[in-house]
Enzyme design. Structure first.
Site, PDB file in Angstrom:
ATOM      1  N   LYS A   1      26.668  31.589 -59.725  1.00 36.79           N
ATOM      2  CA  LYS A   1      25.826  32.356 -60.643  1.00 36.79           C
ATOM      3  C   LYS A   1      26.681  33.369 -61.400  1.00 36.79           C
ATOM      4  CE  LYS A   1      21.460  32.307 -58.078  1.00 36.79           C
ATOM      5  NZ  LYS A   1      20.675  31.644 -59.125  1.00 36.79           N
TER       6      LYS A   1
ATOM      7  N   ARG B   1      15.292  23.818 -53.086  1.00 41.22           N
ATOM      8  CA  ARG B   1      14.590  22.544 -52.897  1.00 41.22           C
ATOM      9  C   ARG B   1      15.307  21.673 -51.864  1.00 41.22           C
ATOM     10  NH1 ARG B   1      15.259  21.285 -59.212  1.00 41.22           N
ATOM     11  NH2 ARG B   1      15.313  23.549 -59.214  1.00 41.22           N
TER      12      ARG B   1
HETATM   13  N1  BES Z   1      16.934  31.523 -56.143  1.00 40.19           N
HETATM   14  C1  BES Z   1      17.086  30.920 -57.407  1.00 40.19           C
HETATM   15  C2  BES Z   1      15.898  31.128 -58.311  1.00 40.19           C
HETATM   16  C3  BES Z   1      15.766  32.485 -58.946  1.00 40.19           C
HETATM   17  C4  BES Z   1      16.612  32.861 -59.962  1.00 40.19           C
HETATM   18  C5  BES Z   1      14.756  33.321 -58.563  1.00 40.19           C
HETATM   19  C6  BES Z   1      16.457  34.091 -60.564  1.00 40.19           C
HETATM   20  C7  BES Z   1      14.580  34.544 -59.177  1.00 40.19           C
HETATM   21  C8  BES Z   1      15.439  34.934 -60.178  1.00 40.19           C
HETATM   22  C9  BES Z   1      17.273  29.407 -57.238  1.00 40.19           C
HETATM   23  O1  BES Z   1      17.954  29.005 -56.113  1.00 40.19           O
HETATM   24  C10 BES Z   1      18.050  28.939 -58.405  1.00 40.19           C
HETATM   25  O2  BES Z   1      19.180  29.318 -58.522  1.00 40.19           O
HETATM   26  N2  BES Z   1      17.444  28.125 -59.255  1.00 40.19           N
HETATM   27  C11 BES Z   1      18.080  27.631 -60.411  1.00 40.19           C
HETATM   28  C12 BES Z   1      17.735  26.184 -60.556  1.00 40.19           C
HETATM   29  C13 BES Z   1      18.538  25.474 -61.615  1.00 40.19           C
HETATM   30  C14 BES Z   1      19.985  25.373 -61.201  1.00 40.19           C
HETATM   31  C15 BES Z   1      17.948  24.108 -61.833  1.00 40.19           C
HETATM   32  C16 BES Z   1      17.604  28.438 -61.608  1.00 40.19           C
HETATM   33  O3  BES Z   1      16.411  28.780 -61.646  1.00 40.19           O
HETATM   34  O4  BES Z   1      18.405  28.766 -62.450  1.00 40.19           O
HETATM   35 MN    MN Z   2      20.050  28.974 -56.415  1.00 42.28          MN
END
Ligand code: BES
Ligand code: MN
Ligand code: ZN
Length: 518
Positions: free
Chosen positions: A299, A373
């Site tokens: 991230k 997921r």
């Molecule tokens: N935990 C995150 C989702 C999230 C991101 C919650 C920001 C709250 C604020 C999750 O694991 C994630 O990183 N999801 C990705 C999925 C993508 C790679 C398809 C996302 O939402 O960017």
């Molecule tokens: Mn994630």
């Protein structure tokens, strides 16, 4: 804080603070007509005080908006040491939101007072479309929300702890028309609502504290220890699966997420049985990523600290079980929590890796940041063995859900409309609201993979929907719903911190399923 409920004559209440509600004068009214409207208890207190409250209000010092407060000292004719006037806003605008503002305003004022106890005539705050039990529940939850503290890691400049230790919800006593019998019934209902609300607030507090704890302390092992503590306190059944158990079972997706981390993964299973053996359990599955760096699909740095809240689903499951066990609810609930950390590292999963899930289906991991997921699919497959009446998973799953619904509504996805409707209703009841999103087959093609049964991402369009569609492939045999709490589990910015959502919703859902109509 100790809560109690009883019938009480307000003028005689010997208390540190008597809280009294007032509707603001209708705006635009002639000055002569524009007097604030005193609620029933406020009227009685004003009579006992020979009109002193009306005279103060006529000065215009109580602001109009719901939740505004004005503190008065030692009013002749009243036994209370202080009176806290609280505005409900205008009568015609009064609704659930104004009620919550009023409770929040009163609680915020009470928090900084020197009073050790207070009396709040709860029925004066009631929203007409909702009954007294609802009002009692929401008053208590609102007050406990304001009084919540997380300061155990601060050693300096802590705000002083509130002095208030006891709050009586008063049912203003003895109007001639209200026979004793009716009053007893009201009090009994109120008492039940109080017990439920206090237990729910305890559950919300637990979820908030687990969320707020930093990721170096709140690890998968810590979550497992907390679950064990709960099990001991309430005599619950518990199993904690270790990495070798997951390997034996074949949880290839969960194991793929934990590979980069030095923290051992845990799969926590907690059983609360309040309804006898024959009743099928409601199974709650909570995402327990104690920190989400994204893994190799790292991230960006900004606000990455907030990914400590990525275990909020897990925290809410522990919170719900704490609440239900605390009120001895007649329900069977099993909490299933896959807990691990998502870290980069030499052993970490790579984009392109293909793994075999517990269900036997294979997944091409195209993005290691879509890890929620991956742990959930194996936990959901595992949960099928409990023969559930329904399964609900709770997960901070997608940033896309925050884009779609912001920080107000939790995203709801379900493969059974009756279950979805129940969750919508429970969310409205608990004012912990959800909004249903589509789970149409049409979206499934976005998960196509050239190298496995499916990919773990579906591209940018409808990101929260394709995440739910992925989970749906593992729950076809069950009545299942998915709650995406990415936007609602915590607040950012100055008030950064866990909200404890959706504990109130899930407690209500479990109770309503068991036949509670209150
Ligand atoms: N935990 C995150 C989702 C999230 C991101 C919650 C920001 C709250 C604020 C999750 O694991 C994630 O990183 N999801 C990705 C999925 C993508 C790679 C398809 C996302 O939402 O960017
Ligand atoms: Mn994630
Ligand atoms: Zn995540």
């Amino acid at each position: 804080m100790e809560f109690s409920i009883r019938a009480l004559a307000p003028e005689k209440a010997k208390t540190g603070c008597l809280v009294l509600a007032v509707f603001a004068a209708p705006s635009g009214a002639q000055p002569a007509l524009g007097a604030p409207v005193l609620m029933r208890t406020t009227q009685l207190a004003d009579q006992a005080a020979a009109g002193a409250l009306r005279r103060v209000l006529a000065q215009g010092d109580l602001a109009r908006k719901a939740g505004a407060t004005l503190l008065l000292q030692k009013i002749p004719g009243l036994a209370a040491e202080r009176v806290l006037l609280v505005s409900l806003g205008e009568h015609d605008d009064f609704n659930v939101t104004a009620f919550r503002e009023a409770v929040r305003g009163a609680a915020t004022a009470l928090k900084s007072l020197g009073a050790r106890d207070a009396v709040l005539p709860v029925a004066d705050f009631a929203v007409s479309s909702r009954g007294l039990p609802w009002t009692v529940r929401h008053a208590i939850l609102g007050i406990r929300e304001v009084f919540y503290r997380f300061d155990q890691l601060q050693t300096q400049k802590k705000p002083a702890a509130p002095v208030l230790a006891a709050l009586t919800l008063a049912i203003t006593g003895a109007p001639v028309t209200l026979r004793l019998q009716a009053e007893k019934k009201v009090l009994r209902e109120g008492q039940l609502a109080l017990r439920e609300a206090v237990a729910t607030a305890d559950g919300v507090d637990l979820a908030r504290t687990l969320g707020n704890l930093p990721p170096n302390l709140c690890t998968p092992s810590y979550l497992a220890d907390q679950a064990k503590k709960l099990a001991k306190q309430f005599k619950l059944g518990i199993e904690v699966l270790e990495r070798r158990d997951m390997e034996k079972l074949g949880m290839g997706a969960l194991l793929a997420v934990t590979r980069g981390s030095h923290q051992p993964p845990k799969l926590i299973v907690l059983h609360y049985s309040g309804a006898g053996e024959k009743k099928k359990p409601l199974v709650l599955v909570g995402k327990g990523i104690t920190f989400d760096t994204g893994g190799i699909s790292l991230k960006p740095g900004g606000e990455m600290d907030e990914m400590k809240f990525d275990m909020s689903g897990a925290g809410s499951v522990l919170g719900v079980i704490h609440a239900l066990a605390g009120m001895r609810a007649p329900v069977n609930v099993i909490g299933v929590i896959p807990a691990c950390e998502n870290m980069p590292g030499g052993a970490a999963t790579r984009p392109g890796d293909v793994v075999t899930t517990l269900s036997g289906q294979t997944v091409e991991i195209l993005n290691t940041d879509a890890e929620g997921r991956l742990i959930l699919c194996d936990a959901l497959t595992y949960a099928e063995r409990f023969n559930p009446q329904a399964m609900v998973d709770i997960a901070t799953l997608t940033g896309a859900c925050v884009i779609a619904l912001g920080h107000v509504a939790t995203g709801l996805f379900a493969n059974d409309q009756k279950l979805a409707d129940e969750i919508l209703a429970a969310g409205d009841d608990a004012w912990d609201r959800v909004w249903q999103m589509p789970l149409w087959e049409d979206y499934q093609e976005q998960l196509r993979s050239n190298f496995a049964d499916m990919a773990n991402i579906g591209g940018r369009p409808a990101g929260s929907v394709t995440a739910a569609c992925y989970l749906a492939r593992f729950t076809r045999k069950q009545k299942w719903a998915h709650l995406d709490i990415a936007g609602t589990a915590w607040r950012s910015g100055k008030d950064k911190g866990s909200t404890g959502r959706p504990v109130p919703l899930l407690v209500r859902l479990a109770l309503r399923r068991a036949g509670s109509r209150a």
